[in-house]
Design an enzyme around this catalytic site. Structure first.
Site, PDB file in Angstrom:
ATOM      1  N   ASP A  13       0.870  -1.426   0.078  1.00 20.95           N
ATOM      2  CA  ASP A  13      -0.014  -0.025  -0.008  1.00 20.95           C
ATOM      3  C   ASP A  13       0.764   1.361  -0.004  1.00 20.95           C
ATOM      4  O   ASP A  13       0.318   2.343   0.685  1.00 20.95           O
ATOM      5  CB  ASP A  13      -0.899  -0.084   1.234  1.00 20.95           C
ATOM      6  CG  ASP A  13      -2.003  -1.132   1.541  1.00 20.95           C
ATOM      7  OD1 ASP A  13      -2.209  -1.748   0.384  1.00 20.95           O
ATOM      8  OD2 ASP A  13      -1.736  -1.844   2.576  1.00 20.95           O
ATOM      9  N   LYS A  16       1.742   2.176  -5.211  1.00 17.46           N
ATOM     10  CA  LYS A  16       2.435   1.756  -6.322  1.00 17.46           C
ATOM     11  C   LYS A  16       1.772   1.893  -7.460  1.00 17.46           C
ATOM     12  O   LYS A  16       2.062   2.460  -8.585  1.00 17.46           O
ATOM     13  CB  LYS A  16       2.742   0.188  -6.200  1.00 17.46           C
ATOM     14  CG  LYS A  16       4.038  -0.079  -5.392  1.00 17.46           C
ATOM     15  CD  LYS A  16       4.133  -1.393  -5.278  1.00 17.46           C
ATOM     16  CE  LYS A  16       2.970  -2.395  -4.669  1.00 17.46           C
ATOM     17  NZ  LYS A  16       2.703  -2.289  -3.483  1.00 17.46           N
ATOM     18  N   GLY A  40      -4.048  -4.615  -3.651  1.00 17.43           N
ATOM     19  CA  GLY A  40      -5.159  -3.557  -4.204  1.00 17.43           C
ATOM     20  C   GLY A  40      -4.555  -2.423  -4.771  1.00 17.43           C
ATOM     21  O   GLY A  40      -3.836  -1.837  -3.838  1.00 17.43           O
ATOM     22  N   HIS A  41      -4.466  -1.922  -6.089  1.00 19.91           N
ATOM     23  CA  HIS A  41      -3.936  -0.899  -6.419  1.00 19.91           C
ATOM     24  C   HIS A  41      -4.997   0.080  -6.860  1.00 19.91           C
ATOM     25  O   HIS A  41      -5.850  -0.429  -7.687  1.00 19.91           O
ATOM     26  CB  HIS A  41      -3.109  -1.273  -7.773  1.00 19.91           C
ATOM     27  CG  HIS A  41      -1.955  -1.988  -7.526  1.00 19.91           C
ATOM     28  ND1 HIS A  41      -1.153  -2.407  -8.349  1.00 19.91           N
ATOM     29  CD2 HIS A  41      -1.437  -2.261  -6.322  1.00 19.91           C
ATOM     30  CE1 HIS A  41      -0.084  -3.152  -7.942  1.00 19.91           C
ATOM     31  NE2 HIS A  41      -0.242  -2.970  -6.758  1.00 19.91           N
ATOM     32  N   GLN A 223       2.037  -6.208  -3.060  1.00 15.02           N
ATOM     33  CA  GLN A 223       2.515  -6.135  -1.946  1.00 15.02           C
ATOM     34  C   GLN A 223       3.781  -5.309  -1.604  1.00 15.02           C
ATOM     35  O   GLN A 223       3.960  -4.472  -2.286  1.00 15.02           O
ATOM     36  CB  GLN A 223       2.430  -7.571  -1.059  1.00 15.02           C
ATOM     37  CG  GLN A 223       1.284  -8.360  -1.006  1.00 15.02           C
ATOM     38  CD  GLN A 223       0.862  -9.098  -2.283  1.00 15.02           C
ATOM     39  OE1 GLN A 223       1.448  -9.710  -3.140  1.00 15.02           O
ATOM     40  NE2 GLN A 223      -0.642  -9.001  -2.458  1.00 15.02           N
TER      41      GLN A 223
HETATM   42  P1  IMP Z   1      -2.546 -12.941   2.379  1.00 14.93           P
HETATM   43  O1  IMP Z   1      -1.417 -12.335   1.336  1.00 14.93           O
HETATM   44  O2  IMP Z   1      -4.056 -12.674   2.103  1.00 14.93           O
HETATM   45  O3  IMP Z   1      -2.075 -14.249   2.846  1.00 14.93           O
HETATM   46  O4  IMP Z   1      -2.266 -12.102   3.487  1.00 14.93           O
HETATM   47  C1  IMP Z   1      -1.071 -12.103   4.333  1.00 14.93           C
HETATM   48  C2  IMP Z   1      -0.609 -10.883   5.000  1.00 14.93           C
HETATM   49  O5  IMP Z   1      -0.281  -9.850   3.973  1.00 14.93           O
HETATM   50  C3  IMP Z   1      -1.736 -10.138   5.788  1.00 14.93           C
HETATM   51  O6  IMP Z   1      -1.097  -9.294   6.834  1.00 14.93           O
HETATM   52  C4  IMP Z   1      -2.337  -9.014   4.533  1.00 14.93           C
HETATM   53  O7  IMP Z   1      -3.050  -7.913   5.245  1.00 14.93           O
HETATM   54  C5  IMP Z   1      -1.002  -8.837   3.962  1.00 14.93           C
HETATM   55  N1  IMP Z   1      -1.122  -8.349   2.566  1.00 14.93           N
HETATM   56  C6  IMP Z   1      -1.773  -9.081   1.547  1.00 14.93           C
HETATM   57  N2  IMP Z   1      -1.784  -8.341   0.451  1.00 14.93           N
HETATM   58  C7  IMP Z   1      -1.623  -7.162   0.768  1.00 14.93           C
HETATM   59  C8  IMP Z   1      -1.427  -5.609  -0.025  1.00 14.93           C
HETATM   60  O8  IMP Z   1      -1.685  -5.687  -1.304  1.00 14.93           O
HETATM   61  N3  IMP Z   1      -1.225  -4.694   0.613  1.00 14.93           N
HETATM   62  C9  IMP Z   1      -1.120  -4.628   2.094  1.00 14.93           C
HETATM   63  N4  IMP Z   1      -1.023  -6.006   2.899  1.00 14.93           N
HETATM   64  C10 IMP Z   1      -1.069  -7.046   2.160  1.00 14.93           C
END
Ligand code: IMP
Length: 435
Positions: A13, A16, A40-41, A223
């Protein structure tokens, strides 16, 4: 011609979406290489405002091919919905290619993600619940289904016969859930395969051809580096590598082809989900930054944890990603604050440390050591030249640049494309008109 990788340098977040959307204007190919619809972009451009989860930001470019690389796990239902929404709003999605090697998120992955989180009880990771971890686990244990499987009904049936039985066993025996029907899953995913077939290609080959033609290729990270399963705050991480090295694997580009690695840092820190965050502000200041920056997740809507810029984590991120330059985003969010802090070291068990510890429990116990800076307390979103920034903002930026140990190429001072300061002349980041 360059192959550039844009990486989220913190916990995701970082903004990007905007940076990649701008870079995509000059790219011939934009490739997502990791994660899935957990990402999420937010992109704001002439088509409007969009929250993209799977489709690369390059989809808005008038010429770039937007690629979902082999390192992404794809939920076909989400992808089809996203494409339909883009089409409704006048965005041409015909220039999309999906890797035939990308793994597919299946309904049992989403169920298992939820069961696993429940089983972790007080130690939940706070996943996005999109089935990402179980899908990557199946990839590693060789129980995955790939895009190449869903475009062939017989191949899919054969594959499902093994992998659905395996996953049904776990769901019924470990979690007491009902098994999924092979016929239902097969027919649902055959339908997806038919709809997505025109996009499914050998994308690594497409990249190789583009590079050979001297075209500009942009690898778009999802991420952030500190969510990397190897170097992030394990086990509070995601399941695929958001690092520059992950870009090579997840797109199928050799490291010898990469020319630039751009690290995208927010001017402060945020994190969603569980896990350590040494500079988190659990007070009014944290709440103020959340409201000023509208810090709520694009994917889950969860409030983001907010805190001061973590220089220890940032320098670590530069080291493991090899950033050639950095983009600092959301500097304008700090406009009204009377003073700001940057964490320059941690205090752990009475010792000052400047490295990022491997253990999440150690990191949990780290106390930040701060330097304090006066705020600029004036709006900066209309400023387009670095030397016009208020002195206090330049001081803050200069210290950030020193700490993260890599030159800053651009500074974002608002959500719109034009709200950007180009600090370094650079082939990819400089707008065509300013080159
Ligand atoms: P998962 O990728 O859904 O398994 O989540 C694992 C961890 O990564 C959690 O703490 C999520 O909140 C974090 N996470 C996954 N995708 C994003 C993203 O796009 N932005 C911020 N945090 C993310």
């Amino acid at each position: 011609m360059p192959v550039i990788i844009a990486i989220g340098a913190q916990w995701g977040d970082e903004g990007k979406g905007k940076i990649v959307d701008m870079l995509a204007e000059r790219a011939d190919m934009v490739v997502r290489f990791s994660g899935g619809d957990n990402a999420g972009h937010t992109v704001v451009n002439s088509f409007g405002e969009f929250g993209l989860h799977l489709v690369p930001s390059g989809i808005f470019s008038s010429r770039a091919l937007a690629v979902i690389g082999n390192g992404v796990v794809v939920n076909p239902a989400v992808l089809l919905q996203e494409l339909a929404k883009l089409n409704e709003r006048g965005v041409d999605t015909s220039r999309l290619a999906i890797s035939d090697r990308a793994h597919v998120i299946m309904p049992y992955h989403i169920m298992l993600d939820k069961f696993q989180e429940q089983a972790r009880a007080g130690k939940a990771i706070g996943t996005t619940g999109k089935g990402i971890g179980p899908a990557f686990a199946d990839k590693a244990t060789r129980h995955g289904v790939r895009m190449v499987d869903i475009i062939d009904s017989e191949r899919l049936r054969e594959r499902l016969t093994t992998v659905l039985e395996y996953n049904n066993t776990i769901m019924t025996r470990v979690y007491g859930a009902s098994p999924l029907s092979l016929e239902e899953v097969h027919s649902e995913y055959c339908r997806y395969g038919e709809q997505l077939a025109p996009y499914i290609r050998d994308t690594s080959l497409l990249l190789d051809e583009a590079i050979a033609r001297g075209q500009v290729v942009l690898l778009e990270g999802a991420q952030g580096a500190l969510l990397d399963p190897d170097f992030g705050t394990y086990p509070f991480t995601t399941s695929s590598s958001p690092l520059s090295g992950g870009g090579c694997l997840g797109a199928g580009v050799p490291p010898t082809r990469i020319n630039q690695v751009l690290g995208v840092f927010k001017a402060y820190c945020t994190r969603v989900g569980g896990g350590p965050m040494p500079t988190e502000l659990k007070n009014e200041m944290g709440q103020a930054i959340r409201e000023l920056g509208h810090e709520y997740g694009t994917t889950t809507g969860r409030p983001r944890r907010c805190g001061w810029f973590d220089g220890v984590a940032a320098r670590f991120s530069t080291r493991i990603n090899g950033f050639t330059s950095a983009a600092i985003t959301r500097l304008d969010v700090l406009d009204t604050l009377p003073s700001l802090k940057i964490c320059i070291a941690y205090r752990l068990d009475g010792q000052i440390i400047e490295h990022f510890p491997a253990s999440a429990t150690d990191l949990e116990r780290c106390e930040p050591v701060y330097e304090e800076f006066p705020g600029w307390q004036t709006p900066i979103s209309d400023i387009r030249r670095y030397d016009r920034l208020p002195v206090a903002a330049r001081r803050y930026m200069a210290r950030l640049e020193e700490i993260i140990n890599c030159p800053v190429s651009l500074v974002s001072v608002g959500t719109r494309r034009e709200e950007t300061i180009y600090k370094m002349p650079d082939l990819m980041t400089q707008p065509v008109t300013q080159r």
